[in-house]
Design an enzyme around this catalytic site. Sequence first.
Site, PDB file in Angstrom:
ATOM      1  CG  HIS A 164      -0.154   0.017   2.524  1.00  0.00           C
ATOM      2  ND1 HIS A 164       0.408   1.160   3.056  1.00  0.00           N
ATOM      3  CD2 HIS A 164       0.145  -0.986   3.383  1.00  0.00           C
ATOM      4  CE1 HIS A 164       1.023   0.864   4.190  1.00  0.00           C
ATOM      5  NE2 HIS A 164       0.877  -0.433   4.415  1.00  0.00           N
ATOM      6  CD  GLU A 224       1.941  -5.752   7.974  1.00  0.00           C
ATOM      7  OE1 GLU A 224       2.043  -6.966   7.723  1.00  0.00           O
ATOM      8  OE2 GLU A 224       2.728  -4.885   7.545  1.00  0.00           O
TER       9      GLU A 224
END
Length: 218
Positions: free
Chosen positions: A8, A84
């Site tokens: 990202h 994550e």
Amino acid sequence: MKLYFTRHGKTRWNEEKRFQGYQGDSPLLEESYLAIDQLGKHLKDISFEAVYASPQKRAKDTAEGIISHLKHTPTIQFTDDLREIGLGSLEGVKISEARQVYDKELDHLRYQPDLYDPTAFNGESYQDVMKRSMDFIIEAVNKAEKGPLLFVSHGTTLTGCIQMLAGAPLKDARKMGGLGNNTLSVLETKGRQYPPFNLETWNDDSFLAVKQINSVDL
């Protein structure tokens, strides 16, 4: 079949050097949208069979920005398996402050993942995040007709996942360092016998006008 991976865009917590894991999230920086546009334009001619992304906002916004530039725009499929690594009570905490208490554990996370033990702060083990992410990617490859596939996720998740899918043991999952924001890495299958995959491209930022080298890879 080729598998494309990108982390990202850079976020406010990345800039502030705060931990940002499975539960933590913060907005993308304005500069990140430019980098996302550049990545999307770099990939615009690739007809991805499927796009998979973490549902966390920083990854979601990145994935949506990329596909807005693609000539062929598949639907993004979101999955928690690409979130994550979970950092427990360290979510949102400044890394410098966390290191005053958990310096050894955090060194293991970045350099020796086979020794990493997050029990003290109720984090997710490296083995667990690798299993969920790698299992998902292999399943996606198995059900794909011919690819290519695009995965949009996070620094720790993708760094270890890509390296281990390419054949690295757990202890060497960080041997090439972490991934920069909006960089591109590519794995390629070797027939139908995988893993390991062939690591074709690692952490490529050649298409970015502004390099985002100051972001921590969590």
